[in-house]
Design a protein around this motif. Structure first.
Motif, mmCIF file in Angstrom:
data_model
loop_
_atom_site.group_PDB
_atom_site.id
_atom_site.type_symbol
_atom_site.label_atom_id
_atom_site.label_comp_id
_atom_site.label_asym_id
_atom_site.label_seq_id
_atom_site.Cartn_x
_atom_site.Cartn_y
_atom_site.Cartn_z
ATOM 1 N N MET A 1 0.848 -1.170 0.000
ATOM 2 C CA MET A 1 0.000 0.000 0.000
ATOM 3 C C MET A 1 0.893 1.232 0.000
ATOM 4 O O MET A 1 1.650 1.442 0.938
ATOM 5 C CB MET A 1 -0.888 -0.028 1.233
ATOM 6 C CG MET A 1 -1.706 1.207 1.427
ATOM 7 S SD MET A 1 -2.928 0.976 2.726
ATOM 8 C CE MET A 1 -2.185 1.930 4.024
ATOM 9 N N PRO A 2 0.844 2.064 -1.005
ATOM 10 C CA PRO A 2 1.669 3.269 -1.034
ATOM 11 C C PRO A 2 1.279 4.253 0.065
ATOM 12 O O PRO A 2 0.136 4.298 0.493
ATOM 13 C CB PRO A 2 1.389 3.863 -2.418
ATOM 14 C CG PRO A 2 0.834 2.740 -3.216
ATOM 15 C CD PRO A 2 0.125 1.853 -2.245
ATOM 16 N N CYS A 3 2.240 5.025 0.505
ATOM 17 C CA CYS A 3 2.004 6.055 1.512
ATOM 18 C C CYS A 3 1.504 7.302 0.804
ATOM 19 O O CYS A 3 2.125 7.774 -0.138
ATOM 20 C CB CYS A 3 3.306 6.343 2.264
ATOM 21 S SG CYS A 3 3.146 7.550 3.563
ATOM 22 N N SER A 4 0.381 7.839 1.228
ATOM 23 C CA SER A 4 -0.161 9.011 0.552
ATOM 24 C C SER A 4 -0.132 10.254 1.425
ATOM 25 O O SER A 4 -0.342 11.357 0.942
ATOM 26 C CB SER A 4 -1.602 8.739 0.103
ATOM 27 O OG SER A 4 -2.392 8.423 1.228
ATOM 28 N N ALA A 5 0.106 10.080 2.709
ATOM 29 C CA ALA A 5 0.081 11.220 3.617
ATOM 30 C C ALA A 5 1.452 11.889 3.682
ATOM 31 O O ALA A 5 2.448 11.235 3.914
ATOM 32 C CB ALA A 5 -0.344 10.773 5.002
ATOM 33 N N ALA A 6 1.475 13.184 3.469
ATOM 34 C CA ALA A 6 2.716 13.937 3.625
ATOM 35 C C ALA A 6 2.887 14.233 5.110
ATOM 36 O O ALA A 6 1.936 14.248 5.868
ATOM 37 C CB ALA A 6 2.661 15.223 2.816
ATOM 38 N N GLY A 7 4.097 14.469 5.533
ATOM 39 C CA GLY A 7 4.332 14.774 6.927
ATOM 40 C C GLY A 7 5.800 14.975 7.190
ATOM 41 O O GLY A 7 6.597 15.087 6.267
ATOM 42 N N VAL A 8 6.132 15.030 8.470
ATOM 43 C CA VAL A 8 7.523 15.212 8.853
ATOM 44 C C VAL A 8 7.952 14.071 9.750
ATOM 45 O O VAL A 8 7.136 13.380 10.345
ATOM 46 C CB VAL A 8 7.753 16.564 9.573
ATOM 47 C CG1 VAL A 8 7.464 17.725 8.651
ATOM 48 C CG2 VAL A 8 6.933 16.652 10.835
ATOM 49 N N GLN A 9 9.232 13.884 9.815
ATOM 50 C CA GLN A 9 9.829 12.890 10.690
ATOM 51 C C GLN A 9 10.990 13.541 11.415
ATOM 52 O O GLN A 9 11.506 14.575 10.979
ATOM 53 C CB GLN A 9 10.307 11.700 9.878
ATOM 54 C CG GLN A 9 11.411 12.082 8.905
ATOM 55 C CD GLN A 9 12.086 10.872 8.337
ATOM 56 O OE1 GLN A 9 11.960 9.772 8.846
ATOM 57 N NE2 GLN A 9 12.842 11.074 7.284
ATOM 58 N N LYS A 10 11.409 12.935 12.502
ATOM 59 C CA LYS A 10 12.552 13.435 13.253
ATOM 60 C C LYS A 10 13.745 12.533 13.023
ATOM 61 O O LYS A 10 13.605 11.344 12.758
ATOM 62 C CB LYS A 10 12.225 13.508 14.740
ATOM 63 C CG LYS A 10 11.200 14.574 15.051
ATOM 64 C CD LYS A 10 10.992 14.712 16.521
ATOM 65 C CE LYS A 10 9.994 15.842 16.774
ATOM 66 N NZ LYS A 10 9.798 16.085 18.190
ATOM 67 N N ALA A 11 14.932 13.132 13.132
ATOM 68 C CA ALA A 11 16.168 12.380 12.953
ATOM 69 C C ALA A 11 17.238 12.928 13.886
ATOM 70 O O ALA A 11 17.211 14.096 14.272
ATOM 71 C CB ALA A 11 16.652 12.496 11.508
ATOM 72 N N MET A 12 18.160 12.048 14.249
ATOM 73 C CA MET A 12 19.355 12.454 14.979
ATOM 74 C C MET A 12 20.406 12.735 13.920
ATOM 75 O O MET A 12 20.884 11.814 13.248
ATOM 76 C CB MET A 12 19.803 11.346 15.927
ATOM 77 C CG MET A 12 18.836 11.129 17.054
ATOM 78 S SD MET A 12 19.226 9.736 18.151
ATOM 79 C CE MET A 12 20.969 9.623 18.128
ATOM 80 N N THR A 13 20.767 13.998 13.757
ATOM 81 C CA THR A 13 21.601 14.427 12.638
ATOM 82 C C THR A 13 22.979 14.849 13.116
ATOM 83 O O THR A 13 23.111 15.635 14.059
ATOM 84 C CB THR A 13 20.914 15.585 11.894
ATOM 85 O OG1 THR A 13 19.608 15.144 11.483
ATOM 86 C CG2 THR A 13 21.699 16.022 10.689
ATOM 87 N N LEU A 14 23.994 14.336 12.443
ATOM 88 C CA LEU A 14 25.366 14.757 12.696
ATOM 89 C C LEU A 14 25.595 16.048 11.912
ATOM 90 O O LEU A 14 25.556 16.049 10.684
ATOM 91 C CB LEU A 14 26.348 13.681 12.244
ATOM 92 C CG LEU A 14 27.831 13.988 12.435
ATOM 93 C CD1 LEU A 14 28.158 14.155 13.917
ATOM 94 C CD2 LEU A 14 28.670 12.878 11.820
ATOM 95 N N VAL A 15 25.768 17.149 12.622
ATOM 96 C CA VAL A 15 25.942 18.452 11.994
ATOM 97 C C VAL A 15 27.404 18.881 12.005
ATOM 98 O O VAL A 15 27.885 19.542 11.095
ATOM 99 C CB VAL A 15 25.047 19.511 12.693
ATOM 100 C CG1 VAL A 15 25.270 20.900 12.125
ATOM 101 C CG2 VAL A 15 23.580 19.110 12.580
#
Length: 160
Positions: A1-15
């Motif tokens: 089933m394809p994902c149709s909802a747009a949204g945001v996710q969180k990530a632990m990012t090495l800056v």
């Protein structure tokens, strides 16, 4: 089933190398082709990610390969375990709700990530998500079609 909802996710990012990760928000990826969208529950912490965090890879004999700043920011992690939230139209071996683990180049230190279906395996019922994430590094070495094998190895884990 394809994902149709747009949204945001969180990530632990090495800056910045050798500095604490920063929590960042990114657009929610949508699977295409044979991609699987995994909601990450655990991600293994591999020694290579420690090298990347430091900004250099120890090659032994006093030699190292230094990373450049243009590789940042970066979401590390290549040993995810979690639940399938969506699949691309070419995926037949996984369904929404399946518990899976896999191997990917980067991105497992995020709440969701795309992984090619060929690099995912269903988590054996005998394993927890934490154990499956630790096992992901051995993905190429273990045949997990036989759930009775129940191999596991506990390593350092990041719980997202």
């Amino acid at each position: 089933m394809p994902c149709s909802a747009a949204g945001v996710q969180k990530a632990m990012t090495l800056v910045k190398y050798s500095q604490p990760y920063e929590v960042t928000e990114h657009e929610l990826p949508i699977p295409v082709g044979t991609e699987v969208l995994i909601r990450t529950t655990y991600a293994g912490l591999c020694h290579s990610e420690l090298h990347m965090w430091e900004g250099k890879f120890n090659l032994g004999g006093g030699q190292s390969l230094d990373s450049s700043e243009d590789q940042l920011p970066c979401v590390l992690g290549h040993e995810p375990a979690g639940i399938v939230e969506a699949v691309g139209p070419g995926v037949t071996e996984f369904a929404v709700g399946d518990a899976v683990f896999g191997i990917t180049f980067f991105g497992a230190y995020s709440s969701r990530l795309l992984v090619p279906a060929s690099q995912c395996r269903k988590t054996p019922k005998a394993l927890s998500d934490a154990e499956a994430a630790a096992l992901a590094a051995s993905l190429a070495e273990w045949d997990l079609e036989d759930e009775s094998a129940g191999h596991s190895s506990l390593l350092s884990l990041i719980h997202i």
